[in-house]
Design a protein around this motif. Structure first.
Motif, short mmCIF file in Angstrom:
data_model
loop_
_atom_site.label_atom_id
_atom_site.label_comp_id
_atom_site.label_asym_id
_atom_site.label_seq_id
_atom_site.Cartn_x
_atom_site.Cartn_y
_atom_site.Cartn_z
N UNK A 178 3.24 9.40 -5.81
CA UNK A 178 3.93 10.65 -5.48
C UNK A 178 5.03 10.96 -6.49
N UNK A 179 5.80 9.94 -6.86
CA UNK A 179 6.91 10.19 -7.78
C UNK A 179 6.38 10.61 -9.15
N UNK A 180 5.28 9.98 -9.54
CA UNK A 180 4.69 10.33 -10.83
C UNK A 180 4.19 11.79 -10.81
N UNK A 181 3.54 12.15 -9.70
CA UNK A 181 3.04 13.52 -9.55
C UNK A 181 4.18 14.53 -9.62
N UNK A 182 5.25 14.22 -8.87
CA UNK A 182 6.39 15.14 -8.84
C UNK A 182 6.98 15.29 -10.23
N UNK A 205 0.84 -1.20 0.00
CA UNK A 205 0.00 0.00 0.00
C UNK A 205 0.87 1.25 0.00
N UNK A 206 1.93 1.22 0.80
CA UNK A 206 2.84 2.37 0.85
C UNK A 206 3.54 2.51 -0.50
N UNK A 207 3.89 1.36 -1.07
CA UNK A 207 4.56 1.33 -2.37
C UNK A 207 3.75 2.11 -3.41
N UNK A 208 2.44 1.86 -3.49
CA UNK A 208 1.66 2.54 -4.51
C UNK A 208 1.55 4.03 -4.21
N UNK A 209 1.52 4.39 -2.92
CA UNK A 209 1.50 5.82 -2.58
C UNK A 209 2.77 6.51 -3.05
N UNK A 210 3.90 5.85 -2.80
CA UNK A 210 5.18 6.45 -3.17
C UNK A 210 5.29 6.57 -4.69
N UNK A 211 4.82 5.52 -5.41
CA UNK A 211 4.87 5.58 -6.87
C UNK A 211 4.01 6.74 -7.39
#
Lengths: 334, 335
Positions: free
Chosen positions: A199-203, A191-197
């Motif tokens: 986030x990186x895409x957004x950035x 779940x954290x993994x998809x949040x981080x991904x």
């Protein structure tokens, strides 16, 4: 150099000195990172992904690493020839990096604020309060709402996901042109993994920072990358847009990797695995590096190393003698 | 933190009590009788018996021990059998001399040893590393009396730069305030005496610093070397920090807990009085004071002296434990 490319690895050859001999780990790797793209670098452990990424920032321990006949162009500067001082101005400022292990990548004895401010103040001449504001703003932009409080907290007071967000904030705080992410989600739960991904895409979309995303997880590549490079045994075996490579993989290794991803719709008793394991660096003297594990290998594969052949207009390339045959077979499979 | 410290302070009481008991028995197990030593070889048996009784040494051991504890509870360290002076008064200048020597020696050992260790780790396998570690090995192995004598021979006798023994120029004595002469001369504004005192302390403090310096250099090298492989060091480098900042800020602090432990133990050892160094350099420290007390079988001085040294030793260990918490926020002293 094409102005669309922020970084161009013209050629990269890295060896490691052991007691007795020099072992080649990276062989003639060459690729470009375009402005604003997310480039995936995929391969099994030991395929040379991390070594490649560390060499861009000049962080490989030398000795034992030896970089020869290599050229990495960042704008007009060759990062291989650059002095330590030039590299210090680039690291964390124009090219930054995040690592696999958020639990150990932050210094446990300094507060998050201290470690963030260090980056900002090193690269920008700002007053303490301005720098502080930038840090808080960056922490908020990576989804840490309690930014002010987190500034005064120590890494051990944060969860793994929060620490990786802090690492990303630390990498993004100087608004770099390239972010190298070395397996940033491997140590995190799904779940954290998809949040981080996300986030990186957004950035990436918001700031236009190019990302070199290193992973062994093809699912992650499909989710966020634009282009993908597949590495095996220190060589690039296939390169192309995510769509091309996933829909129409040309190299037997890429096909093997794709087949190894378990499919929930297709219940199997046994999961597919590529037979054998990654050869030890230096153990294969001639022929295609993948030949011993390849189900399509012919005699020629054990004799000569195949060229890296361009297959389509938009840059789908592969290194295999069987390109046409394999490509045809894949199409029939699907 | 406060309650932890209080708890630790109370836990020192049984340690120190045990200490008094052990010392009490050990010194009575040494052959020889204080009355005999005081009166000399030719004393009559009657005279010795009379003095023994007068000193209270003929009472049962538990009564003697109990009386000693009763005095201690009143913070009375007793009087010397030999000089008849109050021990708490008499020991003070000796303690101050040892403190001063320890402080200067440890300062040298830490500055030189820790830095040599860091640089050796930073440039490991360089010529600096090899030379520093060879010197450290030599430093640990050298007998201190030999080193002391060689220092005197070279710098006092051959070169004539520094005085051989003593703490001050006896023709120009320091008027004591705290008995820490470096401080006292400055407080009185006597620069001439300050320089004298500095000259006197150089040789003994270097002799005394050798072993801790060598231990610290080797210890620092190995811990910093280990820390340099940590992920957060790679992060620090990836931020573009200068190697100096990476090493001295990020690596050293993480490597410092074992270094601090060694520093604490070495200070504790040196405070116990370095009898060899003090003897060679005629340094009027607590080591020689106790040595003389043992020769004279001066039971109260030995008991109280050892107790005071033990007290400082455990206090330094307590301080080191508390400092851990300041270095590493993950170490919390709670109930």
């Amino acid at each position: 150099m094409n102005c669309d490319n922020v970084l161009e690895i013209k050629r990269l050859n890295i060896s490691f000195m052991t007691d007795k001999k020099k072992i080649n780990a990276i062989n003639n790797v060459a690729f470009k990172i375009k402005k604003g793209e997310i480039l995936g670098l995929v391969g099994e452990s030991g395929s040379g992904k991390s070594i490649t990424s560390l060499s861009i920032l000049g962080l490989l321990p030398s000795p034992p690493a030896v970089i020869e006949e290599s050229e990495i162009l960042f704008h007009d500067l060759d990062l291989i020839q650059a002095s330590e001082q030039q590299m210090q101005k680039i690291r964390g400022n124009r090219i930054s990096m995040i690592f696999q292990e958020p639990m150990t990548s932050l210094n446990p004895l300094y507060t998050v604020g201290n470690q963030l401010l260090e980056s900002v103040q090193k690269h920008q001449s700002l007053s303490k309060s301005e720098a502080n504001d930038i840090c808080i703003h960056t922490l908020k932009s990576v989804g840490l709402a309690r930014a002010e409080a987190i500034m005064n907290e120590y890494p051990h007071q944060l969860s793994g996901g929060m620490r990786q967000r802090v690492m990303i904030a630390m990498a993004m705080v100087c608004q770099p042109e390239i972010l190298i992410a070395d397996e940033p989600t491997t140590a995190l739960d799904v779940t954290i993994q998809s949040q981080i991904l996300k986030l990186m895409k957004e950035l990436n979309e918001k700031t236009g920072t190019s990302v070199l995303f290193i992973t062994h997880d093809l699912g992650v590549v499909a989710e966020i990358c634009h282009r993908v490079i597949v590495m095996y045994g220190g060589r690039i075996v296939e390169e192309g847009s995510v769509l091309d490579v996933f829909k129409n993989p040309q190299h037997p290794y890429t096909r093997g990797l794709l087949k190894s991803v378990p499919d929930i719709r297709n219940k199997q008793d046994k999961l597919y695995a590529i037979p054998g394991s990654v050869p030890k660096p230096g153990s294969i003297q001639k022929g295609c590096y993948f030949a011993p594990r390849c189900e399509f290998a012919k005699d020629i594969c054990f004799e000569n190393e195949p060229e890296f052949v361009q297959l389509t207009e938009d840059g789908h390339r592969s290194r295999c003698f069987l390109n046409e045959n394999v490509g045809g077979a894949t199409k029939n499979d699907k | 933190m406060f309650s932890y410290t209080t708890k630790r302070l109370f836990s020192l009481i049984p340690v120190l009590l045990g200490m008094t008991l052990v010392v009490f028995f050990i010194i009575r197990a040494i052959p020889g009788n204080p009355a005999q030593v005081i009166l000399g070889q030719r004393a009559t048996k009657e005279a010795i018996e009379a003095l023994t009784e007068q000193l209270g040494l003929n009472k049962a051991w538990y009564i003697q021990y109990f009386n000693y504890l009763k005095d201690l509870a009143h913070l009375d360290l007793g009087t010397s059998l030999r000089t008849k002076a109050e021990i708490s008064q008499e020991i003070f200048p000796y303690l101050a001399a040892t403190f001063e020597l320890t402080f200067v020696a440890m300062f040298i050992a830490i500055v030189v040893g820790v830095n040599a260790g860091i640089i050796s780790a930073w440039f490991s396998k360089s010529w600096f590393d090899y030379v520093a570690m060879l010197l450290a090995l030599v430093g640990i192995s050298l007998p201190i009396f030999w080193l002391g004598l060689m220092e005197q021979w070279t710098f006092s006798i051959q070169l004539g730069w520094l005085p051989t023994t003593g703490r001050e120029n006896v023709r120009n004595p320091v008027e004591a305030i705290t008995n820490l002469y470096l401080l006292d001369t400055l407080l009185r504004g006597r620069m001439d005496q300050f320089i004298d005192v500095v000259k006197h302390i150089i040789l003994p403090s270097f002799a005394l610093a050798t072993i801790p310096m060598a231990i610290l250099a080797r210890m620092t090298r190995s811990t910093v070397l280990e820390v340099m492989n940590a992920d957060y060091i790679r992060t620090a480098r990836a931020k573009g920090l200068k190697m100096f900042v990476v090493v001295y800020k990020h690596a050293l602090k993480n490597a410092f807990i074992p270094i601090l432990t060694v520093i604490g133990l070495q200070i504790g050892l040196l405070l116990g009085g370095a009898i060899l160094t003090e003897t060679i350099f005629g340094w009027p420290g607590v080591g020689r004071y106790l040595y003389d007390a043992i020769a004279y079988r001066d039971y109260p001085v030995i008991q109280s002296g050892v107790l005071i040294i033990a007290f400082f030793f455990v206090m330094i260990n307590l301080i080191v434990d508390l400092l851990y918490g300041f270095i590493d926020p993950r170490i919390k002293y709670t109930e």
